[in-house]
Write a protein that holds these residues in place. Sequence first.
Motif, PDB file in Angstrom:
ATOM      1  N   ILE A   1      -1.101   0.527   0.695  1.00 18.38           N
ATOM      2  CA  ILE A   1      -1.368   0.199  -0.708  1.00 18.38           C
ATOM      3  C   ILE A   1      -0.219   0.613  -1.624  1.00 18.38           C
ATOM      4  O   ILE A   1       0.498   1.581  -1.380  1.00 18.38           O
ATOM      5  N   SER A   2      -0.056  -0.171  -2.666  1.00 20.61           N
ATOM      6  CA  SER A   2       0.950   0.090  -3.694  1.00 20.61           C
ATOM      7  C   SER A   2       0.299   0.041  -5.057  1.00 20.61           C
ATOM      8  O   SER A   2      -0.554  -0.800  -5.308  1.00 20.61           O
ATOM      9  N   VAL A   3       0.702   0.982  -5.919  1.00 26.10           N
ATOM     10  CA  VAL A   3       0.201   1.020  -7.292  1.00 26.10           C
ATOM     11  C   VAL A   3       1.380   1.167  -8.234  1.00 26.10           C
ATOM     12  O   VAL A   3       2.239   2.026  -8.019  1.00 26.10           O
TER      13      VAL A   3
ATOM     14  N   LEU B   1      -2.695   8.075  -5.607  1.00 26.74           N
ATOM     15  CA  LEU B   1      -3.256   7.582  -4.341  1.00 26.74           C
ATOM     16  C   LEU B   1      -4.776   7.798  -4.315  1.00 26.74           C
ATOM     17  O   LEU B   1      -5.539   6.884  -3.993  1.00 26.74           O
TER      18      LEU B   1
ATOM     19  N   ALA C   1      -6.446   5.480  -6.670  1.00 27.60           N
ATOM     20  CA  ALA C   1      -6.456   4.100  -6.173  1.00 27.60           C
ATOM     21  C   ALA C   1      -7.537   3.919  -5.103  1.00 27.60           C
ATOM     22  O   ALA C   1      -8.191   2.881  -5.034  1.00 27.60           O
TER      23      ALA C   1
ATOM     24  N   ALA D   1      -4.973  -1.127  -7.071  1.00 31.62           N
ATOM     25  CA  ALA D   1      -3.851  -1.307  -6.154  1.00 31.62           C
ATOM     26  C   ALA D   1      -3.364  -2.751  -6.241  1.00 31.62           C
ATOM     27  O   ALA D   1      -4.166  -3.673  -6.248  1.00 31.62           O
ATOM     28  N   GLN D   2      -2.038  -2.923  -6.332  1.00 32.28           N
ATOM     29  CA  GLN D   2      -1.495  -4.286  -6.394  1.00 32.28           C
ATOM     30  C   GLN D   2      -1.517  -4.950  -5.017  1.00 32.28           C
ATOM     31  O   GLN D   2      -1.611  -6.155  -4.905  1.00 32.28           O
TER      32      GLN D   2
ATOM     33  N   THR E   1     -11.581  -2.193  -1.343  1.00 36.65           N
ATOM     34  CA  THR E   1     -10.473  -2.480  -2.247  1.00 36.65           C
ATOM     35  C   THR E   1     -10.975  -3.249  -3.467  1.00 36.65           C
ATOM     36  O   THR E   1     -11.692  -4.236  -3.309  1.00 36.65           O
TER      37      THR E   1
END
Lengths: 239, 291
Positions: free
Chosen positions: A12-14, A48, A51, A58-59, A71
Motif C-alpha cells: 500500500i501507498s499513501v 501505515l 491506512a 491508500a492510493q 481496503t
Amino acid sequence: MKKNSMLRVEGISVSYGPVRAVDNVSIEVNEGEIVVLIGANGAGKTTLLRAILGVDKAQSGKVLFLGNDITGKSTDRVAKSGLGLIPEGHLVFSTMTVLENLQLGGYHNPREIDSNLESVFESFPVLRNRLDQTAGTLSGGEQQMLSIARALMSRPKLIMADEPSLGLAPKVVSEIFDILRDLNKKGYTILLAEQNAKKALEFGNRGYVMETGRVVLEGPTQELMSNPEVRHAYLGSNV
Amino acid sequence: MEIFVAQLLNGLSLGSMYVLLVLGFNLMLLVAKIIQFAYPHLVVLSMYVCWAVLRYTDNMLLVVLASVASCIVINIAIEPIFRLLAKRHGLDINVSFVVSMSMALLITDVMSHLLNYGYPIAFPSDWVGKSIFSSGLIAFSAGQAYALFGGIAAVVAFFYLLYRTRQGRVLRAISENSLLSSIIGIPIVKTRVLSYGVAGLLGGLTAVMLARLLGSASPGLGDFVGMKVVAASILAGLGNLKGGLVCGLLLGVAESMAIGYLAGSWSNAIAFMMMLIIMLIKPEGLFGIRA
C-alpha cells in the motif's frame, strides 16, 4: 507449523499531496504474534496504521484482515470487524467519565459490557476506583491505560498500538509494556509502532524497520537486534 | 411591578421556544458540524403543517404527530446534501452556513408563494386558549402555559437523552472527537443522521407550541426566529448547550421587557445590541465556544 495470517498488507501507498508518506509497504501479522514497527519520527508508522484502519485512504495496494479485503472500507466498519487501534498521544474523551469512555469502547457489544468491564478491571485495577472521574483529569499514564482498556472493551482480534510510550515517564512505560505483554499471553495479537527501538525489539517476536515511508528491513526481532545497520541507526553503535 | 411580572411570564414562555431551537441548532452543529440556518424555517414550515392538519381534525395527538413527522422527515432529507458538501469541502461550517441560508430562502419563498396564497395563517382561537390565570395586567394564556411547561419537559427529556442514554453518549463522543469515535467503531454517518432526527423531533414539538403561543405564523417568521436562534447561540458561545439554555431564556425575557417598557418594535434592535456588546467584551460568548 504455519500460523494463521491475521493481517496482510500488500503494497500500500499513501500520499499527502505531493508527499508520499507510505510507499509500497507490505507487512503481515499472524495470530498470536507481537509484531513491531520501528523507525524514526516521520518514517510513516502512524500513517501505515491509519491506512490499515481506513482513516487515511491508500492510493494503491490491499489490506486483508481475517481473510477479508478491508481496503477502502469506512473506519468504523473496520474497527467493528475486530481491529482495535490505540491511537498516539493517549487519546481519551476528556469531557466524559472513565466509565463512559469504557462504555463507548464496548459500543458494538452492549450485552457484554458488564462482563467485559470486569475483565478489563483485572488488567487495570486502577480504573475501577476512577469510574466517575472525568477522563481529562487523569494523569498521562492513566489516560494511556484507559485508552488501552477502551480498545479491549470491543474484544478486538488485533490490537494496534501507536507509540504507547510517547510522553510517559519510564516507570509508566514499563508498566504499559508489561500490560501489553500480559494481553499477548491472554491471546491478543499485537501490532506495535514504536520509536523506542530497544524497548520494541525486546518486546516483539518479529519486526519491520521503516525509513521515509518504506520497509527497509524485516525479520525476527533477535535478528534485527544483531543487525549492524539497526544497531548503528536505532540502538546506538555502542550497544 | 405588574408589567414586570407580566412581561417576565411572556419572556419565559417565548424564551423557552428559543431554547428548544437553540438546542436543536447546537446539536447539529456539535455532531454533524454544520450550521443549519434553515432549521427555524423548517419549524415554521411545520407550523403550516399543523395548520393544514387542523382543518381536517382537531385531534391534538394527530396534529403533534404530523408536525413532528414533517420536521424529522424534511430535516433528515436535507442531510445528504451536507454530507456531500463535507465530502467535497471538508467539514467547513462556513460552507454549510451559506448553503443553509439558501435553503432558508427557498423555504420562505415556498411559504410565501404556495401556501395560503402567501397570507399569514391564523390558528383557531381555542388553540391559543383563554387566559388560565389573570390579575390586573398579568394574564397567562393556555398557549403560554403549553410553551413554558412543554418547553421545560422537552428540555429535560433532551438532556436525559444526551447524558443518560447509550445513544446520547455516542452523540457526545462524536461532538468531542469524531475521528477517535470512528477509530473505536462508532458509526459516524448513522449517528449524524440521528442528530438531524433528534433536532427534527425538537423542532416539530416546538412548532406545535409556537403555534399555541403565537396563534399565527407568516412566511417571514422563519427569518425572524432564525436570527434570534443564531444570536442566542452566539451569545452563549456556539455549541454550548447549557449556555444556550440560559441565553435563549435571557433573549426571550429581554425582548419581552423591551416590548413592555419601550415601544415594542425596538425589541429586535435591543436583542442585537445585546449581542454586539457581549461580542465586544467576550468574543467567545458568555459561556465559551464548544464546537
